[in-house]
Design an enzyme around this catalytic site. Structure first.
Site, PDB file in Angstrom:
ATOM      1  N   HIS A 145     -99.587 -67.231  27.006  1.00 54.71           N
ATOM      2  CA  HIS A 145    -100.564 -68.042  27.723  1.00 54.71           C
ATOM      3  C   HIS A 145    -101.326 -67.156  28.686  1.00 54.71           C
ATOM      4  O   HIS A 145    -100.756 -66.220  29.244  1.00 54.71           O
ATOM      5  CB  HIS A 145     -99.861 -69.164  28.505  1.00 54.71           C
ATOM      6  CG  HIS A 145    -100.778 -70.271  28.867  1.00 54.71           C
ATOM      7  ND1 HIS A 145    -101.588 -70.221  29.973  1.00 54.71           N
ATOM      8  CD2 HIS A 145    -101.047 -71.444  28.246  1.00 54.71           C
ATOM      9  CE1 HIS A 145    -102.305 -71.325  30.018  1.00 54.71           C
ATOM     10  NE2 HIS A 145    -102.012 -72.082  28.988  1.00 54.71           N
TER      11      HIS A 145
ATOM     12  N   ASP B  77     -97.755 -75.943  23.015  1.00 55.91           N
ATOM     13  CA  ASP B  77     -97.917 -76.241  21.595  1.00 55.91           C
ATOM     14  C   ASP B  77     -96.685 -75.928  20.759  1.00 55.91           C
ATOM     15  O   ASP B  77     -96.642 -76.260  19.580  1.00 55.91           O
ATOM     16  CB  ASP B  77     -99.114 -75.454  21.029  1.00 55.91           C
ATOM     17  CG  ASP B  77    -100.425 -75.982  21.564  1.00 55.91           C
ATOM     18  OD1 ASP B  77    -100.530 -77.211  21.705  1.00 55.91           O
ATOM     19  OD2 ASP B  77    -101.316 -75.180  21.857  1.00 55.91           O
TER      20      ASP B  77
END
Ligand code: CMC
Length: 424
Positions: free
Chosen positions: A302, A359
């Protein structure tokens, strides 16, 4: 400290420094070019604060996420999606009356104009539902006028929140060739969505509480995430004074990419590929680390979180709980757990601070709920909608907003003379 000094070309410049409410420091470079003649080079905007915002706080080093000051863990545990929508868009938690009114308005704006149904007919059954979602979001502006006054903007916000889930469910029904199921006013936001998705005219469909709660949780966790790619896109498009529907349509397309919201679909494709290939996780871990291979461990890493993504932590537990409650076993969940364990102990991932993101486990839950893989990113869009709307509204009301227009560093050919075709 109120100023930062920049020594550039043997000259010293002062730039104001300010702090956000959680102590985040910023150097105000608004006058950088005017004073020095130079621009800041920051591809991917990793160090650039593009706006001031009071909606979401993230501490990526500590794995903290707050919506309007409320920790995501508390909202996930105690709130529901509609209340979170209200909070994000209006800035405060609603009173009972305010929530009842909001809920009522969301219920009574769920129908889309009957003519819009014809759009769905034009798409081939193989159309990706994100293509339909983006087109439909923008098309709403053709049916509902661009209202500029605060009440008009508020009405269009309600329309968009209410109709987006109808459009999402219709896109799904279109893809499987079933008749559309119209919204029901006696159901909650999430239960109504599930009903429009899974009911068929010939059968009596009872919306499951387990699915409703699971969906509520997923939507809350996806609801807002400050200046990510799709949200920045919504703000950028909106900065030209494009209307709400057009701005959100652009956000939908930005979300679609596999490095952003499209990753949840890619995670399942990846897990399935590993399973079909005999379940050899290590082979895929090696591929993810190999700089000559384009393969990445989807659902990992991320831009902001350099510690656990707090949403992934909640979803890992939820995946276990939901699958247990539904009595579903999914071999892909075991593969996901194994991959995570290996990655968390592998120096490549440890050194780069790559952890599972939101996700990684969401797709496993969507699968257990009976959603096809190509609807996963639509679910992300449905969840992110209140965040986009809140950011669009904040941008609209911010007197510091200017049309977004970054600079570039030109690296192409310097001036040269055109040569007619015959001389080339
Ligand atoms: N697998 C293998 N290596 C990775 C991965 C990954 N998933 N993510 C980052 N790296 C490596 C990358 O190769 C680079 O290595 P090096 O320093 O040796 O060049 C280093 O880690 C830093 O990566 P980056 O690409 O510079 O980081 P970024 O901040 O530009 O990208 C990201 C962030 C999310 C796009 C990226 O981590 C990624 O592609 N992840 C997989 C896709 C994914 O799961 N996306 C969903 C993000 S969360 C949902 C949302 O969008 O809000």
């Amino acid at each position: 400290m109120t100023t930062a000094k920049l020594l550039f070309d043997n000259q010293e410049y002062d730039f104001p420094v300010f702090e956000g409410s959680e102590g985040e420091k910023a150097i105000d470079f608004t006058k950088l070019r005017a004073q020095t003649g130079a621009v800041a080079y920051d591809p991917g905007y990793g160090n650039t604060g593009s706006c001031k915002s009071s909606i979401t706080f993230i501490d990526g080093e500590e794995g903290v996420l707050h919506y309007r000051g409320y920790p995501i863990e508390q909202l996930a545990d105690q709130s529901n999606f509609v209340e979170v929508c209200y909070l994000l868009i209006n800035g405060e938690l609603p009173t009972q009356d305010e929530l009842a009114d909001f809920q009522h308005r969301l219920t009574y704006h769920t129908l889309i104009h009957e003519d819009m149904k014809k759009f769905f007919e034009g798409y081939p059954p193989s159309a990706h539902p994100m293509a339909i979602m983006a087109a439909m979001a923008v098309s709403l502006s053709a049916y509902y006028p661009d209202l500029e006054d605060p009440e008009g903007i508020d009405l269009n916000i309600i329309r968009l929140l209410a109709k987006f889930k109808t459009i999402a469910a219709f896109a799904y029904k279109k893809s499987i060739g079933q008749p559309f199921i119209y919204p029901r006013n006696d159901l909650s936001y999430t239960a109504d969505f599930l009903h429009m998705m899974f009911a068929v005219p010939a059968e009596d469909y009872q919306v499951s509480d387990v699915l409703t709660r699971a969906l509520d949780l997923l939507l809350i966790l996806h609801a807002e995430h400050e200046q990510n790619c799709s949200t920045s896109t919504v703000r950028m498009v909106g900065s030209s004074r494009a209307n709400l529907f057009a701005s959100i349509g652009a956000g939908v397309t930005a979300l679609w990419g596999p490095l952003h919201g499209g990753a949840n679909q890619e995670v399942i494709n990846m897990l399935q590929m590993i399973k079909d290939d005999g379940g050899d996780h290590r082979k895929y871990m090696d591929m993810a680390k190999d700089k000559n291979s384009p393969f990445r461990l989807m659902g990992f890493g991320h831009r902001v979180y350099k510690n656990f993504d707090p949403r992934a932590r909640i979803l890992k537990q939820a995946a276990d709980d939901v699958l247990n409650e539904l009595g579903v076993t999914d071999p892909l969940l075991d593969i996901a757990r194994n991959l995570e364990e290996i990655a968390l102990n592998d120096s490549y991932f440890v050194e780069r601070k790559l952890y599972p993101n939101v996700d990684f486990y969401s797709g496993i839950i969507y699968r257990a709920m009976g959603l096809p893989t190509n609807m996963f990113t639509v679910m992300f869009a449905l969840g992110r909608l209140p965040g986009w709307i809140a950011q669009w509204k904040e941008m609209r009301n911010d007197p510091e907003t200017r049309i977004n227009r970054p600079r570039q560093i030109y690296t192409g050919a310097t001036e040269r003379d055109y040569q007619p075709l015959a001389q080339r």
